[in-house]
Design an enzyme around this catalytic site. Structure first.
Site, mmCIF file in Angstrom:
data_model
loop_
_atom_site.group_PDB
_atom_site.id
_atom_site.type_symbol
_atom_site.label_atom_id
_atom_site.label_comp_id
_atom_site.label_asym_id
_atom_site.label_seq_id
_atom_site.Cartn_x
_atom_site.Cartn_y
_atom_site.Cartn_z
ATOM 1 N N MET A 1 32.851 42.550 23.724
ATOM 2 C CA MET A 1 32.726 42.352 22.273
ATOM 3 C C MET A 1 33.381 43.526 21.542
ATOM 4 O O MET A 1 33.103 43.772 20.366
ATOM 5 C CB MET A 1 31.262 42.201 21.880
ATOM 6 C CG MET A 1 30.619 40.971 22.541
ATOM 7 S SD MET A 1 29.279 40.247 21.601
ATOM 8 C CE MET A 1 28.122 41.565 21.538
ATOM 9 N N HIS B 1 33.275 49.906 29.641
ATOM 10 C CA HIS B 1 34.258 48.807 29.627
ATOM 11 C C HIS B 1 35.531 49.201 30.373
ATOM 12 O O HIS B 1 36.087 48.424 31.148
ATOM 13 C CB HIS B 1 34.670 48.471 28.185
ATOM 14 C CG HIS B 1 33.572 47.966 27.309
ATOM 15 N ND1 HIS B 1 33.096 48.670 26.222
ATOM 16 C CD2 HIS B 1 32.860 46.806 27.351
ATOM 17 C CE1 HIS B 1 32.146 47.967 25.625
ATOM 18 N NE2 HIS B 1 31.980 46.838 26.286
HETATM 19 O O1 PAF Z 1 28.324 41.723 27.412
HETATM 20 C C1 PAF Z 1 28.969 41.396 26.390
HETATM 21 O O2 PAF Z 1 29.687 42.190 25.783
HETATM 22 C C2 PAF Z 1 28.869 39.966 25.878
HETATM 23 O O3 PAF Z 1 27.591 39.447 26.063
HETATM 24 C C3 PAF Z 1 29.939 39.020 26.486
HETATM 25 C C4 PAF Z 1 29.758 38.873 27.979
HETATM 26 C C5 PAF Z 1 31.324 39.570 26.189
HETATM 27 C C6 PAF Z 1 29.813 37.639 25.865
HETATM 28 O O4 PAF Z 1 30.002 37.676 24.495
#
Ligand code: PAF
Length: 282
Positions: A29, A36
Site C-alpha cells: 500500500m 517492503h
Molecule cells: O499488507 C498490505 O500492505 C496490504 O494488506 C496488501 C496485501 C497490499 C493488500 O492491500
C-alpha cells in the site's frame, strides 16, 4: 523500471511474459520502508521479473479507520523501487480496481474472523479480494509478503490453495528498527512519547519468549505479563494470544511452533506484532 496504471495494460503485459520466466510479486500500500524493500530484494534474488504494486486498497479499511490519512508518497516510493531495480510498478486507481457498481468479493471464513478480523470486521474480505484481483492481473509464481501480517499470510495462503490459484506465498521475516519496533508504514503516526510507548509490543513478545525459554507453559501467566508490560507503557491491548500458526486457534499449552500475536493501540494508532514463541532472536 516501467510504471503501469491501467489494470488492462498490467494484464496484457503479464500475459505476454514468456513461459519459463519466474514472476515475483510484492503487493504493497506504499509509503515503503525497509520491510517492503527486503521483500523486493528477495523477489529480485529469486525471480526473473519483479512486480511491485502500490495501491491503498479502500475495501480493507473500516468506516472509522485511516483510509484518508494513510501515509502516501508516490515520488519517494518510486525512487526507492528504482534503487532496488524493481522491473514493474503497478499503481492503479481505485475507480479502475472497483468500477461502480461493484459486486464480487472473496471471503475466507474462520481465519478472517479471529484476532484482527474480530476487531476489524470486513478487513480480510477487502484484503482477500484485492489480492486475488492483483494476482489475476500480475499472474505471479511467488508473492512476497512480510510475516508481520501473520494473519494476512494465513488468510491468503488458504484463499490461494482453496481457490486453486497456483501463486505461492513466500513469507519473509519481520524487519525491525534497532530498538525492536516492527517496521510499519503506520509507525509514521508515532510522534514523541508515542514512539517510545510503541516499544511495548516487541518488549511484551520478547518477555513471552523468555518466559517460554525458562520453562513456563502457562498461557495465562505469559499473557498476563504481556498485558502488564503494555499497560505500564500506556498501550491499550486489543488482543494478545498464543495461537497455532496454521489454524490461528488459541493454544491451551504453548508449543515450540506456537505464535505469540498481539494488537495494541498507542493513542489512536493500532499496531500489530508477532513472533514464534521459541527462544530464537526476535
Ligand atoms: O499488507 C498490505 O500492505 C496490504 O494488506 C496488501 C496485501 C497490499 C493488500 O492491500
Amino acid at each position: 523500471m516501467q510504471i503501469i496504471n491501467s489494470p488492462a495494460e498490467m494484464q496484457a503485459i503479464s500475459r505476454a511474459w514468456a513461459k519459463g520466466k519466474s514472476i515475483g510479486f510484492v503487493p504493497t500500500m506504499g509509503f515503503l520502508h525497509e520491510g517492503h524493500l527486503s521483500l523486493v530484494r528477495e523477489s529480485k534474488h529469486n525471480c526473473d521479473i519483479t512486480v511491485v504494486s502500490i495501491f491503498v486498497n479502500p475495501s480493507q479499511f473500516g468506516a472509522n479507520e485511516d483510509l484518508v490519512s494513510y501515509p502516501r508518497d508516490m515520488k519517494r516510493d518510486l525512487e526507492l523501487l528504482e534503487g532496488c531495480k524493481a522491473d514493474y510498478v503497478f499503481c492503479p486507481e481505485a475507480s479502475d480496481m472497483y468500477p461502480k457498481p461493484y459486486h464480487s468479493w472473496v471471503n475466507v471464513d474462520g481465519l478472517s474472523e479471529v484476532l484482527c478480523g474480530a476487531s476489524r470486521p470486513g478487513h480480510f474480505r477487502g484484503v482477500a479480494t484485492v489480492v486475488l484481483k492483483l494476482v489475476n492481473l500480475v499472474k505471479p509464481d511467488y508473492m512476497y509478503m512480510g510475516e508481520k501480517d501473520f494473519q494476512q499470510v494465513a488468510v491468503l495462503n488458504t484463499m490461494l490453495k482453496e481457490l486453486n490459484v497456483l501463486t505461492r506465498i513466500a513469507s519473509c521475516p519481520i524487519v525491525r528498527e534497532p530498538d525492536g519496533l516492527a517496521m510499519s508504514s503506520r509507525n509514521t503516526y508515532l510522534t514523541g512519547e508515542a514512539r517510545q510507548q510503541a516499544l511495548c509490543l516487541s518488549k511484551a513478545i520478547f518477555n513471552a519468549k523468555l518466559m517460554y525459554k525458562e520453562g513456563c507453559r502457562n498461557v495465562n501467566s505469559i499473557i498476563t505479563e504481556c498485558q502488564s508490560i503494555i499497560s505500564s507503557h500506556g498501550g491499550e491491548t486489543d488482543y494478545i494470544k498464543i495461537v497455532n500458526p496454521n489454524t490461528l486457534l488459541e493454544e491451551l499449552i504453548p508449543k515450540d511452533d506456537s505464535r505469540i500475536i498481539l494488537a495494541v493501540k498507542i493513542g489512536k494508532t493500532r499496531l500489530i506484532d508477532n513472533a514464534s514463541i521459541t527462544p530464537d532472536t526476535l
